[in-house]
Design a protein around this motif. Structure first.
Motif, PDB file in Angstrom:
ATOM      1  N   ILE A  11      -4.659  -1.076  11.804  1.00  0.00           N
ATOM      2  CA  ILE A  11      -3.897   0.111  12.210  1.00  0.00           C
ATOM      3  C   ILE A  11      -4.847   1.191  12.726  1.00  0.00           C
ATOM      4  O   ILE A  11      -4.588   1.824  13.751  1.00  0.00           O
ATOM      5  CB  ILE A  11      -3.046   0.634  11.037  1.00  0.00           C
ATOM      6  CG1 ILE A  11      -1.931  -0.362  10.728  1.00  0.00           C
ATOM      7  CG2 ILE A  11      -2.481   2.001  11.346  1.00  0.00           C
ATOM      8  CD1 ILE A  11      -1.182  -0.085   9.443  1.00  0.00           C
ATOM      9  N   GLU A  12      -5.969   1.368  12.051  1.00  0.00           N
ATOM     10  CA  GLU A  12      -6.956   2.362  12.477  1.00  0.00           C
ATOM     11  C   GLU A  12      -7.529   2.016  13.848  1.00  0.00           C
ATOM     12  O   GLU A  12      -7.678   2.896  14.710  1.00  0.00           O
ATOM     13  CB  GLU A  12      -8.067   2.438  11.430  1.00  0.00           C
ATOM     14  CG  GLU A  12      -8.918   3.666  11.536  1.00  0.00           C
ATOM     15  CD  GLU A  12      -9.853   3.790  10.355  1.00  0.00           C
ATOM     16  OE1 GLU A  12     -11.056   4.038  10.609  1.00  0.00           O
ATOM     17  OE2 GLU A  12      -9.398   3.639   9.211  1.00  0.00           O
ATOM     18  N   TYR A  14      -6.043   0.211  16.175  1.00  0.00           N
ATOM     19  CA  TYR A  14      -4.958   0.412  17.140  1.00  0.00           C
ATOM     20  C   TYR A  14      -4.850   1.886  17.526  1.00  0.00           C
ATOM     21  O   TYR A  14      -4.684   2.220  18.691  1.00  0.00           O
ATOM     22  CB  TYR A  14      -3.645  -0.085  16.535  1.00  0.00           C
ATOM     23  CG  TYR A  14      -2.455   0.075  17.436  1.00  0.00           C
ATOM     24  CD1 TYR A  14      -2.161  -0.877  18.410  1.00  0.00           C
ATOM     25  CD2 TYR A  14      -1.608   1.176  17.329  1.00  0.00           C
ATOM     26  CE1 TYR A  14      -1.071  -0.737  19.247  1.00  0.00           C
ATOM     27  CE2 TYR A  14      -0.512   1.326  18.162  1.00  0.00           C
ATOM     28  CZ  TYR A  14      -0.253   0.369  19.120  1.00  0.00           C
ATOM     29  OH  TYR A  14       0.829   0.514  19.943  1.00  0.00           O
ATOM     30  N   ARG A  15      -4.953   2.759  16.532  1.00  0.00           N
ATOM     31  CA  ARG A  15      -4.873   4.200  16.800  1.00  0.00           C
ATOM     32  C   ARG A  15      -6.036   4.677  17.656  1.00  0.00           C
ATOM     33  O   ARG A  15      -5.862   5.568  18.480  1.00  0.00           O
ATOM     34  CB  ARG A  15      -4.829   4.974  15.493  1.00  0.00           C
ATOM     35  CG  ARG A  15      -3.482   4.954  14.858  1.00  0.00           C
ATOM     36  CD  ARG A  15      -3.424   6.007  13.785  1.00  0.00           C
ATOM     37  NE  ARG A  15      -2.047   6.242  13.413  1.00  0.00           N
ATOM     38  CZ  ARG A  15      -1.625   6.239  12.169  1.00  0.00           C
ATOM     39  NH1 ARG A  15      -2.465   6.031  11.178  1.00  0.00           N
ATOM     40  NH2 ARG A  15      -0.360   6.469  11.907  1.00  0.00           N
ATOM     41  N   LYS A  16      -7.204   4.120  17.466  1.00  0.00           N
ATOM     42  CA  LYS A  16      -8.356   4.516  18.278  1.00  0.00           C
ATOM     43  C   LYS A  16      -8.137   4.164  19.739  1.00  0.00           C
ATOM     44  O   LYS A  16      -8.556   4.895  20.625  1.00  0.00           O
ATOM     45  CB  LYS A  16      -9.630   3.850  17.768  1.00  0.00           C
ATOM     46  CG  LYS A  16     -10.141   4.456  16.480  1.00  0.00           C
ATOM     47  CD  LYS A  16     -11.393   3.747  16.004  1.00  0.00           C
ATOM     48  CE  LYS A  16     -11.844   4.314  14.672  1.00  0.00           C
ATOM     49  NZ  LYS A  16     -12.988   3.579  14.125  1.00  0.00           N
ATOM     50  N   LYS A  18      -4.959   3.546  21.242  1.00  0.00           N
ATOM     51  CA  LYS A  18      -3.717   4.060  21.813  1.00  0.00           C
ATOM     52  C   LYS A  18      -3.478   5.548  21.591  1.00  0.00           C
ATOM     53  O   LYS A  18      -2.636   6.131  22.239  1.00  0.00           O
ATOM     54  CB  LYS A  18      -2.516   3.301  21.221  1.00  0.00           C
ATOM     55  CG  LYS A  18      -2.562   1.819  21.442  1.00  0.00           C
ATOM     56  CD  LYS A  18      -2.305   1.476  22.876  1.00  0.00           C
ATOM     57  CE  LYS A  18      -2.310  -0.031  23.042  1.00  0.00           C
ATOM     58  NZ  LYS A  18      -1.890  -0.465  24.324  1.00  0.00           N
ATOM     59  N   TYR A  20      -3.357   9.046  18.546  1.00  0.00           N
ATOM     60  CA  TYR A  20      -3.056   9.362  17.161  1.00  0.00           C
ATOM     61  C   TYR A  20      -1.698  10.004  16.932  1.00  0.00           C
ATOM     62  O   TYR A  20      -1.223  10.034  15.821  1.00  0.00           O
ATOM     63  CB  TYR A  20      -4.110  10.339  16.616  1.00  0.00           C
ATOM     64  CG  TYR A  20      -5.451   9.715  16.386  1.00  0.00           C
ATOM     65  CD1 TYR A  20      -5.681   8.930  15.265  1.00  0.00           C
ATOM     66  CD2 TYR A  20      -6.489   9.908  17.273  1.00  0.00           C
ATOM     67  CE1 TYR A  20      -6.912   8.354  15.028  1.00  0.00           C
ATOM     68  CE2 TYR A  20      -7.726   9.347  17.046  1.00  0.00           C
ATOM     69  CZ  TYR A  20      -7.930   8.582  15.925  1.00  0.00           C
ATOM     70  OH  TYR A  20      -9.147   8.017  15.691  1.00  0.00           O
ATOM     71  N   TYR A  23       2.768   6.788  15.826  1.00  0.00           N
ATOM     72  CA  TYR A  23       2.416   5.378  15.632  1.00  0.00           C
ATOM     73  C   TYR A  23       3.613   4.545  16.067  1.00  0.00           C
ATOM     74  O   TYR A  23       4.664   4.562  15.432  1.00  0.00           O
ATOM     75  CB  TYR A  23       2.056   5.089  14.169  1.00  0.00           C
ATOM     76  CG  TYR A  23       1.587   3.673  13.961  1.00  0.00           C
ATOM     77  CD1 TYR A  23       0.334   3.274  14.398  1.00  0.00           C
ATOM     78  CD2 TYR A  23       2.400   2.733  13.354  1.00  0.00           C
ATOM     79  CE1 TYR A  23      -0.105   1.976  14.222  1.00  0.00           C
ATOM     80  CE2 TYR A  23       1.968   1.432  13.177  1.00  0.00           C
ATOM     81  CZ  TYR A  23       0.720   1.065  13.616  1.00  0.00           C
ATOM     82  OH  TYR A  23       0.292  -0.225  13.450  1.00  0.00           O
ATOM     83  N   ASN A  25       4.077   0.692  17.212  1.00  0.00           N
ATOM     84  CA  ASN A  25       3.457  -0.614  17.404  1.00  0.00           C
ATOM     85  C   ASN A  25       4.500  -1.698  17.142  1.00  0.00           C
ATOM     86  O   ASN A  25       4.870  -1.956  16.003  1.00  0.00           O
ATOM     87  CB  ASN A  25       2.269  -0.766  16.459  1.00  0.00           C
ATOM     88  CG  ASN A  25       1.497  -2.037  16.696  1.00  0.00           C
ATOM     89  OD1 ASN A  25       1.922  -2.901  17.445  1.00  0.00           O
ATOM     90  ND2 ASN A  25       0.354  -2.152  16.051  1.00  0.00           N
ATOM     91  N   LYS A  35      -1.283   7.878   7.381  1.00  0.00           N
ATOM     92  CA  LYS A  35      -1.405   8.894   8.418  1.00  0.00           C
ATOM     93  C   LYS A  35      -2.775   8.819   9.069  1.00  0.00           C
ATOM     94  O   LYS A  35      -3.749   8.409   8.457  1.00  0.00           O
ATOM     95  CB  LYS A  35      -1.221  10.282   7.808  1.00  0.00           C
ATOM     96  CG  LYS A  35       0.194  10.622   7.491  1.00  0.00           C
ATOM     97  CD  LYS A  35       0.286  12.069   7.062  1.00  0.00           C
ATOM     98  CE  LYS A  35       1.731  12.455   6.880  1.00  0.00           C
ATOM     99  NZ  LYS A  35       1.848  13.867   6.525  1.00  0.00           N
ATOM    100  N   ALA A  36      -2.837   9.253  10.321  1.00  0.00           N
ATOM    101  CA  ALA A  36      -4.105   9.258  11.038  1.00  0.00           C
ATOM    102  C   ALA A  36      -5.037  10.324  10.477  1.00  0.00           C
ATOM    103  O   ALA A  36      -6.243  10.128  10.388  1.00  0.00           O
ATOM    104  CB  ALA A  36      -3.869   9.501  12.522  1.00  0.00           C
ATOM    105  N   ASN A  44       6.347   3.869  11.315  1.00  0.00           N
ATOM    106  CA  ASN A  44       6.095   3.122  12.542  1.00  0.00           C
ATOM    107  C   ASN A  44       7.374   3.241  13.374  1.00  0.00           C
ATOM    108  O   ASN A  44       8.399   2.648  13.052  1.00  0.00           O
ATOM    109  CB  ASN A  44       5.785   1.659  12.202  1.00  0.00           C
ATOM    110  CG  ASN A  44       5.605   0.802  13.427  1.00  0.00           C
ATOM    111  OD1 ASN A  44       5.600   1.282  14.555  1.00  0.00           O
ATOM    112  ND2 ASN A  44       5.460  -0.491  13.200  1.00  0.00           N
TER     113      ASN A  44
END
Length: 67
Positions: A11-12, A14-16, A18, A20, A23, A25, A35-36, A44
């Protein structure tokens, strides 16, 4: 492609890639994700349960206003 629960590390990553802010996905079947920033969980938005949950909360608020 089958949906599966992603790990916190995935998840981390993916956030980097796409971003913050939200979310969203479709490949991740998790309803709540970390949470980011900060402490806690967020939803989600690609999971249909998230939309049902939000609509239920709005429905309760609207019903309480009228009854």
């Amino acid at each position: 492609m089958a949906r599966r629960k992603w790990t916190n590390e995935e998840i981390e990553e993916y956030r980097k890639k796409k971003g913050y802010f939200f979310y969203y996905n479709k490949e991740d079947s998790n309803f709540l994700v970390p949470k980011a920033f900060g402490f806690g969980r967020t939803v989600n938005w690609a999971n249909p349960i998230a939309w049902i949950f939000i609509l239920a909360i709005i429905g309760v608020i609207v019903l309480r206003k009228f009854f």
